[in-house]
Design a protein around this motif. Structure first.
Motif, mmCIF file in Angstrom:
data_model
loop_
_atom_site.group_PDB
_atom_site.id
_atom_site.type_symbol
_atom_site.label_atom_id
_atom_site.label_comp_id
_atom_site.label_asym_id
_atom_site.label_seq_id
_atom_site.Cartn_x
_atom_site.Cartn_y
_atom_site.Cartn_z
ATOM 1 N N THR A 98 -13.598 33.692 29.988
ATOM 2 C CA THR A 98 -15.071 33.246 29.260
ATOM 3 C C THR A 98 -15.291 32.797 27.994
ATOM 4 O O THR A 98 -15.002 33.338 27.189
ATOM 5 C CB THR A 98 -16.883 33.651 29.853
ATOM 6 N N ALA A 99 -15.495 31.691 27.562
ATOM 7 C CA ALA A 99 -15.085 31.362 25.985
ATOM 8 C C ALA A 99 -16.045 31.457 25.143
ATOM 9 O O ALA A 99 -17.386 31.432 25.588
ATOM 10 C CB ALA A 99 -15.139 29.519 26.049
ATOM 11 N N PRO A 100 -15.869 32.146 24.420
ATOM 12 C CA PRO A 100 -16.434 32.658 22.885
ATOM 13 C C PRO A 100 -17.051 31.351 21.970
ATOM 14 O O PRO A 100 -16.495 30.540 22.534
ATOM 15 C CB PRO A 100 -15.778 33.319 22.294
ATOM 16 N N ALA A 101 -18.114 32.026 21.781
ATOM 17 C CA ALA A 101 -19.197 31.019 20.919
ATOM 18 C C ALA A 101 -18.121 30.993 19.474
ATOM 19 O O ALA A 101 -17.488 32.194 19.113
ATOM 20 C CB ALA A 101 -20.353 30.963 20.743
ATOM 21 N N VAL A 102 -17.518 30.455 19.306
ATOM 22 C CA VAL A 102 -16.468 30.120 17.432
ATOM 23 C C VAL A 102 -17.867 29.837 16.408
ATOM 24 O O VAL A 102 -17.910 28.927 16.393
ATOM 25 C CB VAL A 102 -15.726 29.545 17.634
ATOM 26 N N GLY A 103 -17.999 30.607 15.334
ATOM 27 C CA GLY A 103 -19.163 30.580 14.396
ATOM 28 C C GLY A 103 -17.249 30.142 13.093
ATOM 29 O O GLY A 103 -16.782 29.721 12.854
ATOM 30 N N ALA A 104 -18.629 30.099 11.637
ATOM 31 C CA ALA A 104 -17.726 30.009 10.146
ATOM 32 C C ALA A 104 -17.282 31.078 10.673
ATOM 33 O O ALA A 104 -17.281 32.376 10.862
ATOM 34 C CB ALA A 104 -19.595 30.532 9.794
ATOM 35 N N LYS A 105 -16.250 30.447 9.336
ATOM 36 C CA LYS A 105 -14.570 31.139 8.965
ATOM 37 C C LYS A 105 -14.421 31.842 10.705
ATOM 38 O O LYS A 105 -13.451 33.241 11.211
ATOM 39 C CB LYS A 105 -14.845 32.586 8.977
ATOM 40 N N CYS A 106 -14.398 31.183 12.361
ATOM 41 C CA CYS A 106 -13.767 31.801 13.389
ATOM 42 C C CYS A 106 -14.085 32.688 13.385
ATOM 43 O O CYS A 106 -13.319 33.239 14.377
ATOM 44 C CB CYS A 106 -12.052 31.255 12.984
ATOM 45 N N ALA A 107 -15.357 32.768 13.439
ATOM 46 C CA ALA A 107 -16.045 34.372 13.693
ATOM 47 C C ALA A 107 -16.150 33.746 15.273
ATOM 48 O O ALA A 107 -17.134 33.138 15.971
ATOM 49 C CB ALA A 107 -16.821 34.877 13.289
ATOM 50 N N LEU A 108 -16.238 35.065 16.336
ATOM 51 C CA LEU A 108 -16.137 35.069 17.576
ATOM 52 C C LEU A 108 -17.074 35.575 18.420
ATOM 53 O O LEU A 108 -17.444 37.523 17.770
ATOM 54 C CB LEU A 108 -15.206 35.302 18.738
ATOM 55 N N SER A 109 -18.232 35.487 19.388
ATOM 56 C CA SER A 109 -19.461 35.889 20.070
ATOM 57 C C SER A 109 -19.294 35.637 21.138
ATOM 58 O O SER A 109 -18.924 34.842 21.516
ATOM 59 C CB SER A 109 -20.375 35.740 19.208
ATOM 60 N N GLY A 110 -19.697 36.897 21.984
ATOM 61 C CA GLY A 110 -19.512 36.414 22.964
ATOM 62 C C GLY A 110 -18.296 36.143 24.134
ATOM 63 O O GLY A 110 -17.129 36.674 23.269
ATOM 64 N N GLY A 111 -18.058 35.965 25.588
ATOM 65 C CA GLY A 111 -16.539 35.601 25.688
ATOM 66 C C GLY A 111 -16.302 36.570 26.987
ATOM 67 O O GLY A 111 -16.856 38.105 26.379
ATOM 68 N N SER A 112 -15.531 36.886 27.803
ATOM 69 C CA SER A 112 -15.327 37.477 28.472
ATOM 70 C C SER A 112 -13.786 37.571 28.778
ATOM 71 O O SER A 112 -13.491 36.281 28.798
ATOM 72 C CB SER A 112 -15.491 37.705 29.506
ATOM 73 N N TRP A 113 -12.496 38.848 28.735
ATOM 74 C CA TRP A 113 -11.525 38.493 28.901
ATOM 75 C C TRP A 113 -10.929 39.162 29.717
ATOM 76 O O TRP A 113 -11.525 40.445 30.236
ATOM 77 C CB TRP A 113 -10.620 38.744 27.856
ATOM 78 N N TRP A 114 -9.451 38.991 30.312
ATOM 79 C CA TRP A 114 -8.556 40.198 31.616
ATOM 80 C C TRP A 114 -7.918 40.631 30.378
ATOM 81 O O TRP A 114 -7.076 39.850 30.855
ATOM 82 C CB TRP A 114 -8.447 39.300 32.070
ATOM 83 N N SER A 115 -7.811 41.860 30.918
ATOM 84 C CA SER A 115 -6.734 42.742 30.229
ATOM 85 C C SER A 115 -6.378 43.087 31.378
ATOM 86 O O SER A 115 -5.938 44.071 31.934
ATOM 87 C CB SER A 115 -6.944 43.646 29.285
ATOM 88 N N TYR A 116 -4.939 42.127 31.633
ATOM 89 C CA TYR A 116 -4.056 42.486 32.647
ATOM 90 C C TYR A 116 -3.038 43.885 32.192
ATOM 91 O O TYR A 116 -3.001 43.747 33.790
ATOM 92 C CB TYR A 116 -3.226 41.138 33.016
ATOM 93 N N TYR A 117 -2.767 44.210 31.844
ATOM 94 C CA TYR A 117 -2.288 45.661 31.895
ATOM 95 C C TYR A 117 -2.996 46.780 32.248
ATOM 96 O O TYR A 117 -2.579 47.165 32.767
ATOM 97 C CB TYR A 117 -1.890 45.911 30.339
ATOM 98 N N ASP A 118 -4.067 46.705 32.803
ATOM 99 C CA ASP A 118 -4.902 47.972 33.139
ATOM 100 C C ASP A 118 -6.405 47.076 33.792
ATOM 101 O O ASP A 118 -6.882 47.958 34.454
ATOM 102 C CB ASP A 118 -5.722 48.517 31.992
ATOM 103 N N GLU A 119 -6.304 45.950 34.198
ATOM 104 C CA GLU A 119 -7.089 45.111 35.161
ATOM 105 C C GLU A 119 -8.291 45.616 34.490
ATOM 106 O O GLU A 119 -9.164 45.715 35.938
ATOM 107 C CB GLU A 119 -6.892 45.583 35.967
ATOM 108 N N GLN A 120 -8.830 45.058 33.629
ATOM 109 C CA GLN A 120 -9.695 45.370 32.929
ATOM 110 C C GLN A 120 -10.499 44.049 32.083
ATOM 111 O O GLN A 120 -10.000 43.341 31.655
ATOM 112 C CB GLN A 120 -10.149 46.958 31.403
ATOM 113 N N THR A 121 -11.738 43.494 32.420
ATOM 114 C CA THR A 121 -12.904 42.912 31.921
ATOM 115 C C THR A 121 -13.329 43.593 30.879
ATOM 116 O O THR A 121 -13.958 44.662 30.513
ATOM 117 C CB THR A 121 -13.824 42.670 33.123
#
Length: 224
Positions: A86-109
């Motif tokens: 899920t795409a994060p919001a990208v703010g000033a100086k590329c500050a990221l907020s929100g979003g989600s990621w899948w860590s495939y090494y341990d299958e964690q969201t």
């Protein structure tokens, strides 16, 4: 800001460049990837002795300003943006907020970018052992910030990245059984891309993994 397509451009572009104007970088972008069955790919890895003599992490400059220096996003954030489920919001100086990621090494969201590390698929120290000690500073920086092949850098939980540290597959593998074939494929792809060697224990473990990963392929393009 980049996308998965942008990260893979150097490997997947089929554009034709006239010979008279082709530069080495343009050649790399135009190259078609090599796709091999995993057992064939592992067997293609050169075997060599490893040495960590002279290694220091500062020999690999990272994170640099990434693929688009004007957007304010360094390599770390560009990987996070590219790999987000899920795409994060990208703010000033590329500050990221929100979003989600899948860590495939341990299958964690993961829903907090700060909980993720960007793992060098082949750790910097392992790359040094395997041939990067002979590179110049510019090539080591390119390696440490490799956005040209998506498998070179991967966003995973900090816990698994730090458990891995600088170990090769003979010493460490992802805890999730479902991750093993992908991990072996991406490790092999990274070593082939950069012309890095394997030691005999590493080769044996990769061949063992390949034997259980029928149908898995390894896709790579040589680094420019």
């Amino acid at each position: 800001m980049i996308t998965n397509l942008a990260r893979g451009l150097a490997a997947l572009s089929l554009a034709l460049v006239p010979l008279a104007t082709t530069t080495p970088a343009a050649h790399a972008r135009a190259a078609e990837p090599t796709v091999l069955p995993i057992g064939v790919a592992v067997s293609a890895l050169p075997v060599g002795a490893e040495s960590r003599d002279g290694y220091t992490r500062t020999a690999f400059k990272h994170w640099n300003s990434g693929a688009n220096p004007s957007d304010g996003c360094n390599t770390r954030n560009e990987v996070l943006i590219a790999e987000a489920v899920t795409a994060p919001a990208v703010g000033a100086k590329c500050a990221l907020s929100g979003g989600s990621w899948w860590s495939y090494y341990d299958e964690q969201t993961v829903t907090a970018a700060g909980s993720l590390d960007i793992d060098h698929m082949v750790p910097l120290a392992e790359a040094w052992d395997s041939g990067a000690s002979n590179w110049d500073t510019k090539r080591r920086e390119a390696y440490a910030n490799d956005l040209g092949q998506a498998s070179s850098l991967v966003a995973v939980t900090a816990r698994t990245n730090r458990s891995k540290a600088d170990q090769d597959p003979a010493e460490w593998l992802p805890p999730a059984a479902g991750a093993l074939c992908r991990y072996a494929s991406e490790w092999t792809a990274t070593k082939l891309r950069w012309g890095l060697t394997v030691d005999t224990f590493e080769q044996d473990r990769l061949l063992d993994l390949a034997a259980g990963c029928g149908g898995t392929t390894v896709t790579y393009t040589p680094a420019p």
